[in-house]
Motif scaffolding. Structure first.
Motif, PDB file in Angstrom:
ATOM      1  N   CYS A 146       0.885   4.425  -3.591  1.00 37.01           N
ATOM      2  CA  CYS A 146       0.662   5.319  -2.759  1.00 37.01           C
ATOM      3  C   CYS A 146       2.371   5.870  -3.661  1.00 37.01           C
ATOM      4  O   CYS A 146       1.731   7.428  -3.995  1.00 37.01           O
ATOM      5  CB  CYS A 146       0.712   5.291  -0.997  1.00 37.01           C
ATOM      6  SG  CYS A 146      -0.759   5.047  -1.110  1.00 37.01           S
ATOM      7  N   SER A 147       3.365   5.914  -3.360  1.00 40.63           N
ATOM      8  CA  SER A 147       4.677   6.550  -3.216  1.00 40.63           C
ATOM      9  C   SER A 147       4.943   6.677  -4.582  1.00 40.63           C
ATOM     10  O   SER A 147       5.119   7.850  -5.361  1.00 40.63           O
ATOM     11  CB  SER A 147       5.600   5.983  -2.638  1.00 40.63           C
ATOM     12  OG  SER A 147       6.891   6.375  -3.423  1.00 40.63           O
ATOM     13  N   ALA A 164       0.732   2.537  -9.993  1.00 38.00           N
ATOM     14  CA  ALA A 164       0.644   1.589  -8.737  1.00 38.00           C
ATOM     15  C   ALA A 164      -0.070   1.227  -9.386  1.00 38.00           C
ATOM     16  O   ALA A 164       0.233  -0.782  -8.458  1.00 38.00           O
ATOM     17  CB  ALA A 164      -0.623   2.528  -8.713  1.00 38.00           C
ATOM     18  N   VAL A 176       0.621  -1.548   0.140  1.00 40.24           N
ATOM     19  CA  VAL A 176      -0.013  -0.203   0.133  1.00 40.24           C
ATOM     20  C   VAL A 176       0.532   1.143  -0.084  1.00 40.24           C
ATOM     21  O   VAL A 176       0.396   2.008  -0.832  1.00 40.24           O
ATOM     22  CB  VAL A 176      -0.961   0.431   1.149  1.00 40.24           C
ATOM     23  CG1 VAL A 176      -1.561   1.537   1.251  1.00 40.24           C
ATOM     24  CG2 VAL A 176      -2.228  -0.858   1.407  1.00 40.24           C
ATOM     25  N   VAL A 219       1.879   6.746  -6.906  1.00 37.88           N
ATOM     26  CA  VAL A 219       1.070   7.447  -7.482  1.00 37.88           C
ATOM     27  C   VAL A 219       1.809   9.408  -7.139  1.00 37.88           C
ATOM     28  O   VAL A 219       1.472   9.745  -8.691  1.00 37.88           O
ATOM     29  CB  VAL A 219       0.182   7.394  -6.471  1.00 37.88           C
ATOM     30  CG1 VAL A 219      -1.123   8.746  -7.113  1.00 37.88           C
ATOM     31  CG2 VAL A 219      -0.356   6.197  -7.529  1.00 37.88           C
TER      32      VAL A 219
END
Length: 212
Positions: free
Chosen positions: A76-77, A135, A72, A79
């Motif tokens: 997120c990183s 992602a 997760v 994105v």
């Protein structure tokens, strides 16, 4: 005085069409290459985290939770990183350059177009698409590592399966990347395998050394 119009012949039109198709192919190849790299990154990062936790905790639940959290966080990183980089660099520079270049090619081909079609605009770089694709690719790679350890209770067998499945998946990613990058397949596979083994060994060794 007679004005001479420089009207492109059929050969010029064919050459321009081929150049446009080549640009489209290169763009698609770059997207696919980025997806392969994202999947490889997700796999190596998640597997290394799970191996690091496995060095100090043999509980399968701890490894899965750590791998899931890493998946997760990494997604997120990806994105945020891809979106910000494209917005600040590509979206306002490369987008304008490609837009002007495509308009120039349309005018040179004498097809009467003054603006791009909507379908052609969609082929240009898009930060939302790039961020989502990166992602998703990261998650796909991470899921391979998570699933390989989810149903094995024996500690040593679990570590072995994680290494084996991650290596196999990376070999597949290496072949795909080599095909689209037109690079030697063996060298590409060997490169990603050595990188993965170094990452997992370093994480496992340092964690065990520091916490034991």
């Amino acid at each position: 005085m007679e004005a001479k119009l420089d009207i492109p012949n059929n050969n010029d039109k064919q050459q321009i069409d081929q150049e446009i198709k080549a640009i489209d192919y290169i763009q698609r190849a770059q997207w696919l290459r980025a997806a392969v790299l994202g999947a490889s990154d997700g796999l190596v990062s998640t597997a290394s985290l799970m191996m690091g936790v496995g060095a100090v905790n043999q509980d399968v639940k701890s490894m899965i939770i750590t791998g899931f959290a890493g998946m997760v966080a990494g997604a997120c990183s990806m994105v945020i990183g891809v979106f910000v980089s494209m917005v600040t660099f590509l979206q306002y520079s490369q987008y304008d350059i490609e837009l002007s270049e495509t308009k120039r090619q349309h005018k040179a081909s004498d097809d009467g177009k003054e603006s791009l079609d909507e379908s052609e605009k969609e082929d240009l770089p898009n930060p939302f698409t790039a961020a989502g694709a990166s992602a998703l690719a990261f998650v796909v790679g991470a899921v391979v590592a998570l699933l390989s350890a989810s149903f094995i209770q024996n500690y040593k067998a679990r570590l072995g399966v994680v290494i084996a499945m991650s290596s196999l998946a990376l070999m597949v990613f290496g072949v795909i990347g080599a095909v689209f990058g037109r690079a030697p397949v063996k060298r590409s596979c060997l490169r990603v395998l050595i990188g993965e083994w170094l990452a997992m060994t370093t994480t496992f060794g340092l964690t065990e050394f520091l916490f034991f």
